[in-house]
Design an enzyme around this catalytic site. Structure first.
Site, PDB file in Angstrom:
ATOM      1  N   ASN A 119       3.138  31.806  80.313  1.00  0.00           N
ATOM      2  CA  ASN A 119       3.970  31.563  79.146  1.00  0.00           C
ATOM      3  C   ASN A 119       5.160  30.974  79.368  1.00  0.00           C
ATOM      4  O   ASN A 119       5.653  30.534  78.436  1.00  0.00           O
ATOM      5  CB  ASN A 119       4.124  33.237  78.823  1.00  0.00           C
ATOM      6  N   GLU A 130      -2.791  36.873  86.542  1.00  0.00           N
ATOM      7  CA  GLU A 130      -1.616  36.533  87.088  1.00  0.00           C
ATOM      8  C   GLU A 130      -1.004  37.931  87.809  1.00  0.00           C
ATOM      9  O   GLU A 130      -1.197  39.071  87.171  1.00  0.00           O
ATOM     10  CB  GLU A 130      -0.359  36.255  86.234  1.00  0.00           C
TER      11      GLU A 130
END
Ligand code: COA
Length: 662
Positions: free
Chosen positions: A194, A155
């Protein structure tokens, strides 16, 4: 392939993430220096990297030798030495804001101007870390997943002040180390992966806390009914219940009572011998497929889809990136956007509204973007659009059309080039491009809907650098009957019968259903790094997709039986000797060889090639006389075409023919 702007990399911290990142960076050809204040930790890091490199070499997963990669890695306990001539710093220190801020403040004094200052944080704010420097525009999140050597996703996260150039250079760098970057455009807690994982873990925990489900029911349903790689409780036990607990309490998010209780009791998961399951005195995560009856998976997935809608609506990430992130970062079988489209976004919204009414809990509040989609009638696959568009493939004018199919297909990419090559890429590199049911459906859909007149030839290849395709997706055997998963005949037949030549571009594993796919293609070109095999017998199965028959025809009964009975692999050179592939060439000659085949075929007469394919394929299934009849019919049909007139005229006029397919 190294990035042009970045040559030297410093990795700060030699723990699991730090040394893993350094290893990946060195494999890609960069010079890298690992910094750690603890000299023993640095020595351990090098040992760990060395043994990991050896394993990668054994499994043929790297192009460099372990010695070459190790030579590119230096270590130091002096921060200045590590960063003084670096173009990129990746900080991988423990997850404490004050510690990271201290490091970034030191970097401000020590790193050259223009160096990208990246942090591998998974849970802290990039902007807060960046605030410790005078150059927040150069600070970016570069969140690798554990273990970096295996996990393909990174990411790339913008802080409030991160410059566009910093993000662009970071994205290119991540690509250059053969990882897949997704851009997280805003510094939100949990970033993308997440954020989606949180409801997957929490919602079942709320349901168990409410007494309406058991741990085993939840895990069994999510794994066996919905195909997730692990149950939410099993996963919590693995990561540590306390880790999940602390992330939530620090962010002031309500914690499900059962999570809180486990932390109070000190039963934190595998590491303490007991968590949701008993590991020391019990069998561990012992849920079975029969346990899943009655568990409401929609309640969990509705929240995951809602979370995705929040990310899209707040412009944190694109729909595609959210799904790629979930698939590659957590090995989820599909991303939440695609899943939402499949369930129906109206169903998801209704579920959230009901839960919201019943409990008044803010976590069920529907995302405005979800409401907007539903209000506009974009409720998913059935409606033809949702998060994605699901229109059929249509040719348009111009150089290329429907370039990557990203909006409708998740497991394949495709392009139609200007000269009419339909390039299909099987895109499940994390599963070695295994043929899931979805992948087969998507390929089928593409081949059935594509405008054949626009196409001269098809190529099929695998994404990543390890495999063409490692067979039917074995993980689906648990949810479906293996014979159904292996029922690949329509998929293979569609390719075998497709009215244009199909070339398999094979680089890496070509096994089981993957080998069957290659056999269904007309031509096979492989790198010498490739291996071939029909390992199904080791699973108690036999090859499907027509391979038993096509294999015999191509390599003869003796060799076909050897491949099928023994289930082992042969290398590409042997495959070429056996007639399984047309060419086995060194990797550096691969693209040129494919191009040489393509150049001939795309210039060839489309109808002539179509008839040749039909006659050669069809003739094998009938007796000799009938085959000859087929041939003469084909011959007769072609004689009346403009292409034959053109071919003949061009020959007589000593020029290249221009076939039109008429
Ligand atoms: N179906 C589903 N997943 C598969 C797969 C398949 N056919 N082949 C590989 N994968 C997955 C692995 O499970 C692994 O996933 P993980 O990272 O979540 O553990 C990932 O792809 C990488 O494979 P891995 O086994 O770690 O790589 P390797 O280099 O050690 O071994 C193979 C490579 C191809 C030898 C090995 O993966 C294999 O034997 N695959 C199955 C081949 C087979 O039997 N095919 C016929 C099916 S009908």
């Amino acid at each position: 392939m190294v990035s042009e702007e970045i040559e030297r990399v410093a990795v700060l911290g030699s723990g699991t993430m730090g040394h893993g990142i350094a290893e990946v960076v060195a494999i890609a050809g960069y010079d890298v220096t690992i910094h750690d204040v603890d000299a023993d930790a640095l020595a351990d890091a090098i040992d760990n990297i060395e043994s990991s490199l050896e394993k990668l070499e054994e499994s043929d997963s790297i192009d460099v030798s372990p010695a070459q990669a190790l030579e590119a890695i230096g270590t130091t306990s002096v921060l200045e030495e590590a960063v003084v001539d670096s173009d990129l710093v990746v900080e991988a220190a423990p997850e404490r804001l004050s510690l990271k801020q201290e490091i970034f403040s030191d970097l401000d004094d020590l790193a050259p101007n223009g160096t990208i200052l990246a942090t591998n944080t998974s849970s802290l704010s990039i902007s807060e870390i960046a605030s410790a420097t005078e150059r927040p525009g150069d600070v970016v999140g570069m969140h690798f997943f554990n273990p970096p050597v295996k996990m393909e996703l990174v990411e790339v996260v913008r802080g409030d002040a991160t410059r566009d150039e910093t993000v662009e250079a970071s994205m290119s760098f991540v690509e250059s180390i053969e990882k897949t970057p997704i851009e997280v455009r805003k510094d939100v807690r949990g970033f993308v992966v997440n954020s989606i994982l949180e409801p997957f873990i929490d919602e079942p925990a709320w349901m168990v806390s409410e007494g309406i489900a058991t741990v085993r029911e939840a895990d069994a349903a999510m794994v066996h009914r919905r195909g997730y790689p692990m149950g939410p409780f099993e996963l919590s036990d693995l990561t540590g219940i306390d880790v999940n607990y602390h992330i939530r309490t620090e962010a002031n998010i309500p914690v499900p009572p059962i999570m809180e209780r486990k932390v109070e009791q000190g039963t934190l998961g595998r590491k303490s011998g007991e968590g949701y399951y008993e590991y020391d005195s019990g069998p561990g995560a012992d849920y079975e497929s029969d346990d899943c009856e009655g568990f409401d998976t929609l309640r969990v997935e509705a929240r995951m889809v809602n979370e995705a809608a929040k990310l899209v609506g707040n412009d944190v990430a694109t729909v595609e990136d959210i799904d790629i992130g979930s698939r590659l970062g957590t090995n989820f079988p599909e991303g939440p956007c695609r899943r939402g489209d499949e369930i129906g976004l109206d169903t998801v919204l209704e579920k959230l509204r009901t839960l919201s009414r019943e409990t008044d809990a803010p976590r069920y509040e529907p995302a405005p973007h979800l409401e907007r989609l539903v209000d506009a009638g974009n409720t998913g696959v059935d409606a033809g659009s949702g998060f994605y568009e699901y229109d059929d493939v249509e040719a348009t004018d111009g150089d290329q059309y429907a370039t990557d199919g990203g909006s409708e297909y998740r497991t394949i990419n495709y392009t139609v080039t200007e000269r009419g090559v339909l390039e299909i890429e099987l895109d499940r590199p994390d599963r070695l491009n295994a043929l899931s049911i979805d992948l087969k459906d998507e390929c089928l859909d593409l081949l059935e809907t594509v405008d054949v007149d626009q196409i001269r030839c098809v190529t099929i290849e695998g994404a990543g650098n390890r495999a063409f395709c490692a067979g039917a997706d074995i993980t689906e055997f648990e949810q479906k009957r293996p014979v159904d998963v292996m029922d690949v005949s329509s998929f293979h037949e569609e390719i075998y019968d497709f009215p244009r030549p199909v070339i398999a571009k094979i680089d890496g594993y070509c096994l089981g259903g993957g080998c069957e796919l290659a056999l269904a293609c007309d031509l096979r070109i492989a790198t010498t790094d490739s291996t071939f095999g029909q390992p199904e017998i080791r699973l108690g199965l036999i090859p499907g997709g027509g391979a038993t028959q096509r294999l015999v025809r191509l390599v003869g009964e003796t060799r076909a039986k050897e491949l099928v009975y023994r289930g082992n692999q042969i290398d590409a050179t042997t495959a070429e000797e056996w007639g399984l592939v047309n060419r086995a060439v060194e990797p550096n000659a691969f693209e040129d060889t494919v191009e040489a085949f393509l150049a001939d075929i795309v210039e060839g007469p489309p109808v002539g090639l179509e008839v040749a394919k039909k006659v050669i394929n069809g003739g094998q299934d009938v007796h000799y006389e009938a085959a000859l009849l087929l041939e003469s019919q084909g011959y007769g049909l072609l004689k009346s075409t403009e292409d034959v007139a053109e071919g003949t005229a061009a020959f007589l006029e000593d020029r290249e023919p221009e076939f039109t397919g008429e």
